[in-house]
Design an enzyme around this catalytic site. Structure first.
Site, short mmCIF file in Angstrom:
data_model
loop_
_atom_site.label_atom_id
_atom_site.label_comp_id
_atom_site.label_asym_id
_atom_site.label_seq_id
_atom_site.Cartn_x
_atom_site.Cartn_y
_atom_site.Cartn_z
CB SER A 141 -0.87 0.02 1.25
OG SER A 141 -1.49 1.28 1.42
CE1 TYR A 154 -4.33 -2.07 5.15
CE2 TYR A 154 -3.18 -0.03 4.63
CZ TYR A 154 -3.89 -1.14 4.22
OH TYR A 154 -4.14 -1.35 2.88
P1 NAI Z 1 -11.66 -5.71 0.48
O1 NAI Z 1 -11.95 -5.59 1.95
O2 NAI Z 1 -12.67 -5.22 -0.49
O3 NAI Z 1 -11.32 -7.24 0.12
C1 NAI Z 1 -10.45 -7.99 0.92
C2 NAI Z 1 -10.79 -9.45 0.79
O4 NAI Z 1 -9.91 -10.17 1.66
C3 NAI Z 1 -12.23 -9.77 1.21
O5 NAI Z 1 -12.85 -10.60 0.25
C4 NAI Z 1 -12.05 -10.46 2.55
O6 NAI Z 1 -13.06 -11.44 2.81
C5 NAI Z 1 -10.68 -11.09 2.38
N1 NAI Z 1 -10.06 -11.39 3.67
C6 NAI Z 1 -10.02 -10.61 4.78
N2 NAI Z 1 -9.42 -11.26 5.79
C7 NAI Z 1 -9.08 -12.48 5.31
C8 NAI Z 1 -8.45 -13.61 5.88
N3 NAI Z 1 -8.06 -13.64 7.17
N4 NAI Z 1 -8.25 -14.69 5.10
C9 NAI Z 1 -8.65 -14.70 3.79
N5 NAI Z 1 -9.27 -13.66 3.21
C10 NAI Z 1 -9.48 -12.56 3.97
O7 NAI Z 1 -10.25 -4.98 0.28
P2 NAI Z 1 -9.58 -4.34 -1.02
O8 NAI Z 1 -9.77 -2.87 -0.96
O9 NAI Z 1 -9.98 -5.07 -2.23
O10 NAI Z 1 -8.04 -4.60 -0.69
C11 NAI Z 1 -7.33 -5.73 -1.16
C12 NAI Z 1 -5.87 -5.57 -0.79
O11 NAI Z 1 -5.37 -4.35 -1.34
C13 NAI Z 1 -5.62 -5.49 0.72
O12 NAI Z 1 -4.39 -6.12 1.03
C14 NAI Z 1 -5.51 -4.00 0.97
O13 NAI Z 1 -4.76 -3.70 2.12
C15 NAI Z 1 -4.81 -3.54 -0.30
N6 NAI Z 1 -5.00 -2.14 -0.61
C16 NAI Z 1 -6.23 -1.63 -0.95
C17 NAI Z 1 -6.37 -0.30 -1.29
C18 NAI Z 1 -7.69 0.31 -1.71
O14 NAI Z 1 -7.74 1.55 -1.87
N7 NAI Z 1 -8.75 -0.44 -1.93
C19 NAI Z 1 -5.22 0.63 -1.21
C20 NAI Z 1 -3.97 -0.02 -0.86
C21 NAI Z 1 -3.88 -1.34 -0.56
#
Ligand code: NAI
Length: 248
Positions: A141, A154
């Site tokens: 990130s 985080y």
């Molecule tokens: P999101 O919350 O929409 O999706 C995350 C997914 O990971 C969900 O389907 C959730 O069920 C799953 N998850 C959560 N805990 C889990 C676990 N213990 N085991 C297996 N699966 C698990 O998040 P998003 O926004 O799609 O983010 C995805 C990645 O990108 C994350 O690592 C986040 O930190 C990173 N990120 C996102 C940004 C954004 O602006 N959306 C910016 C920078 C990084």
């Protein structure tokens, strides 16, 4: 970019960025293994990719648990005979004042976001090595390098991912395994149309990001032609971390 016949595992693929990454690899011809702790949503996402005529299956896995990660990699390798690409995407973002953040909350965020990256990479690399190599992308990130208040756990987890990425790249390079990370900025995974003009205009490129922006970065970093790229952090943030901000 073709990924015809490649076996790609994406963690946290039920929704958001992970879903976008899984869809993009499937569209490019890969066999995609979607994994998530949300079984219902993960299975539904994999089914919707199959409905488009692509190859996708769902394997549940809570990335906080070593045994479930081992089972995920084994099941994927048994099913397809190989693991070519791993996208360590699963992660949680929880904000809380450092005065109030408890030890168990700290541990849970670190275990979910970064210990999982080590464990999944270790397990997948064993299979990749047997077949002469592979590629791993870790989702970091821009919060690895910049902060808002109350984001200690985080930010620490994402900074650790950047360091773990270059460490793994050096250790696994001799086995033909490349390891890189992507640092997304603001990627809208909900209703993009509901964003305000100011949300877009503050970005040097004039818009907020969407999952496809990150999917293309993952494809660049894992494509078999790009064997000179390892250990790097690719920042995909519409220029936000290059923008100097002084209030007038
Ligand atoms: P999101 O919350 O929409 O999706 C995350 C997914 O990971 C969900 O389907 C959730 O069920 C799953 N998850 C959560 N805990 C889990 C676990 N213990 N085991 C297996 N699966 C698990 O998040 P998003 O926004 O799609 O983010 C995805 C990645 O990108 C994350 O690592 C986040 O930190 C990173 N990120 C996102 C940004 C954004 O602006 N959306 C910016 C920078 C990084």
């Amino acid at each position: 970019m073709s990924f015809e016949g490649k076996v790609v595992i994406v963690t946290g693929a039920a929704q958001g960025i992970g879903r976008g990454v899984a869809e993009a690899f499937a569209e490019a011809g890969a066999y995609v293994v979607l994994s998530d702790s949300n079984e219902e949503q993960g299975a539904a996402t994999a089914a919707s990719i199959r409905q488009e005529g692509r190859n996708a299956m769902f394997i549940p896995c809570d990335v906080r648990l070593e045994t479930e990660i081992q089972q995920l990699m084994k099941q994927a390798a048994d099913e397809f005979g190989a693991i070519d690409i791993l996208i360590n995407n699963a992660g949680v973002s929880r904000w809380k004042s450092p005065y109030e953040l408890s030890l168990s909350e700290w541990d849970d965020i670190l275990n979910t976001n970064v210990r999982s990256v080590f464990l999944a990479s270790r397990e997948a690399a064993g299979y990749m090595k047997q077949r002469g190599g592979g590629a791993i992308v870790n989702m970091a990130s821009t919060r690895a390098i910049m902060s808002e208040p109350n984001t200690e756990a985080y930010a620490a987890s994402k900074g650790a991912i950047v360091a773990l990425t270059h460490a793994l790249a050096i250790s696994l390079g001799q086995d033909g395994i490349r390891v890189n990370c992507v640092s997304p900025g603001w990627i809208e995974t909900g209703n993009y149309d509901a964003l305000r003009p100011a949300d877009h205009e503050q970005h040097p490129v004039g818009r907020v990001g969407y999952p496809g922006d990150i999917a293309r970065a993952c494809m660049y970093l894992t494509h078999p032609d790009n064997t000179f790229v390892t250990g790097t952090q690719l920042i995909v943030d519409g220029g936000m971390t290059r923008k100097m901000i002084y209030e007038e």
